[in-house]
Design an enzyme around this catalytic site. Structure first.
Site, short mmCIF file in Angstrom:
data_model
loop_
_atom_site.label_atom_id
_atom_site.label_comp_id
_atom_site.label_asym_id
_atom_site.label_seq_id
_atom_site.Cartn_x
_atom_site.Cartn_y
_atom_site.Cartn_z
N ARG A 1 0.85 -1.20 0.00
CA ARG A 1 0.00 0.00 0.00
C ARG A 1 0.88 1.23 0.00
O ARG A 1 1.15 1.82 1.05
CB ARG A 1 -0.86 0.00 1.25
CG ARG A 1 -1.79 -1.20 1.31
CD ARG A 1 -2.48 -1.22 2.66
NE ARG A 1 -3.31 -2.43 2.76
CZ ARG A 1 -3.95 -2.79 3.86
NH1 ARG A 1 -3.86 -2.05 4.94
NH2 ARG A 1 -4.67 -3.89 3.87
N ARG B 1 10.63 5.60 4.50
CA ARG B 1 10.81 7.05 4.59
C ARG B 1 11.42 7.46 5.93
O ARG B 1 12.19 8.42 6.00
CB ARG B 1 9.47 7.74 4.37
CG ARG B 1 8.98 7.62 2.92
CD ARG B 1 7.50 7.92 2.78
NE ARG B 1 7.16 9.21 3.35
CZ ARG B 1 5.92 9.63 3.61
NH1 ARG B 1 4.91 8.83 3.31
NH2 ARG B 1 5.71 10.81 4.12
N ASP C 1 2.07 4.99 -0.08
CA ASP C 1 1.42 6.20 0.44
C ASP C 1 1.15 7.22 -0.67
O ASP C 1 1.67 7.09 -1.78
CB ASP C 1 2.36 6.89 1.45
CG ASP C 1 2.44 6.12 2.76
OD1 ASP C 1 1.53 5.33 3.05
OD2 ASP C 1 3.44 6.33 3.48
#
Lengths: 247, 247
Positions: free
Chosen positions: B49, B196, B51
């Site tokens: 998934r 990240r 972002d």
């Protein structure tokens, strides 16, 4: 005081560099930012009139403005007032008669292409996708024929009243990873749509739709109708403009 | 028939991969294209998934659809009905129980960064700009500490009910031309925002704001508050998902 600046932009959202009455242009965005920080109308001169969708990493501009601070502060103030798709890389003081178009000795453009059965979404505004492979040896052979001083009428139109003689210094195809290519061409100046028309015609050679001999023939023929239609604008970037002071 | 497809997308315009009620998502765009060509509602499963703003060159999806023609025709029909920022690179038949998330053995992400005094308009949706230089030796030393099987709670949260143990196979920083860097990280799976958060914390190390020893300390501490806030999404790309059949 006249200033000279180096500008980078993503041309996707603009109808080219040169100001137009009812369309967003890079020149208008630059003039708007200059007017905001100087509180007076400012006219921007550019080195080259890139077309709609064409990018730049080294467009050179000049403008007259009163600015009492450091040139790096002028750069930062402009960047703070420009949209995200335009940036001033450097500002320096210039002589009062400096003109980025008439004083430029050469321009360098790069055209990016890739060969793939499916479009790459991450390159859709940066490179031209070809589905048929390229014979790079044939392209090299045709590209070297461009180097020199000659009439390039086959590949573009001169501004009104000018002749079509230009000097091409380099015309080089680089093979990049991932079936990608970068065509770099340096000339004293270019005709209207010349880089895109040369690119598309060299692609015809690389895909076997024109021989190297036929390419030499149409170059000599000076007839615009013999060349390919121009390659799409989004693969093209103005990378460098060179001046007599070595910059 | 269940199909498996490899998908590339520019995540800029989407609120991430996973479908949401009132926002454009990659999953919704894929399901819309599938519904158009199959004239029935189709549910898409994804491997990861991503972002909002995160890109993919190798997301893997699966879906069930009745299609009487070749898989290459299915690919072409989908691409004709997808927006320009999403493309299906390949479609193949899959076993009826194939699941791109549960069957995936590893995922590879790349994060792009560059160091420059001014933002680059042509990289604004592709790479994170840093103004302070990186000490790449320190980053290498910290990055290798990530490799192995451990609890990565410091760098992200697991889905509800799962633990935070993951296996990182590779964590490699490559120096590219133009003061650019590509951070490649491969793991069996990632926690929410893990790539990240790891990237931004390694940047702290590279910029001298955290020692390599302190990085090892916070990795062992399993406390989310000790890591840096996540790096911006637009530098991140899901590049590869690997499965047991070697693909």
């Amino acid at each position: 005081m006249r200033y000279r600046a180096t500008v980078a932009y993503d041309g996707t959202a603009y109808r080219g560099f040169q100001r137009q009455t009812h369309a967003p242009t890079v020149q208008a965005a630059l003039e708007q930012a200059l007017a905001l920080i100087s509180r007076q109308p400012v006219r921007v001169m550019g080195s080259g009139r890139t077309d709609a969708g064409v990018h730049a990493t080294g467009q050179v501009i000049a403008f007259d403005v009163s600015w009492g601070h450091a040139t790096s502060d002028l750069r930062n103030a402009l960047n703070a007032n420009l949209p995200e798709d335009i940036a001033i890389l450097e500002v320096r003081e210039a002589s009062a008669d400096f003109h980025p178009r008439y004083d430029a000795l050469s321009r360098c453009y790069e055209y990016r292409l890739y060969v793939a059965p499916v479009r790459d979404p991450l390159l859709r505004e940066r490179a031209w996708r070809l589905s048929k492979p390229l014979n790079i040896e044939d392209i090299h052979q045709a590209a070297v024929c461009l180097v020199g001083t000659r009439d390039f009428s086959t590949f573009g139109s001169p501004p009104h009243g000018e002749n079509a003689v230009r000097t091409v210094h380099q015309a080089l195809w680089r093979v990049d990873p991932g079936n990608s290519y970068t065509f770099t061409i340096i000339a004293n100046a270019f005709l209207y749509r010349m880089v895109r028309t040369v690119t598309a015609t060299l692609v015809m050679v690389g895909q076997g739709d024109m021989t190297v001999g036929a390419f030499q023939g149409i170059l000599a023929a000076r007839q615009r109708a013999l060349a390919a239609p121009p390659a799409p604008p989004h693969g093209l970037t103005l990378t460098t403009v060179c001046f007599a002071d070595g910059t």
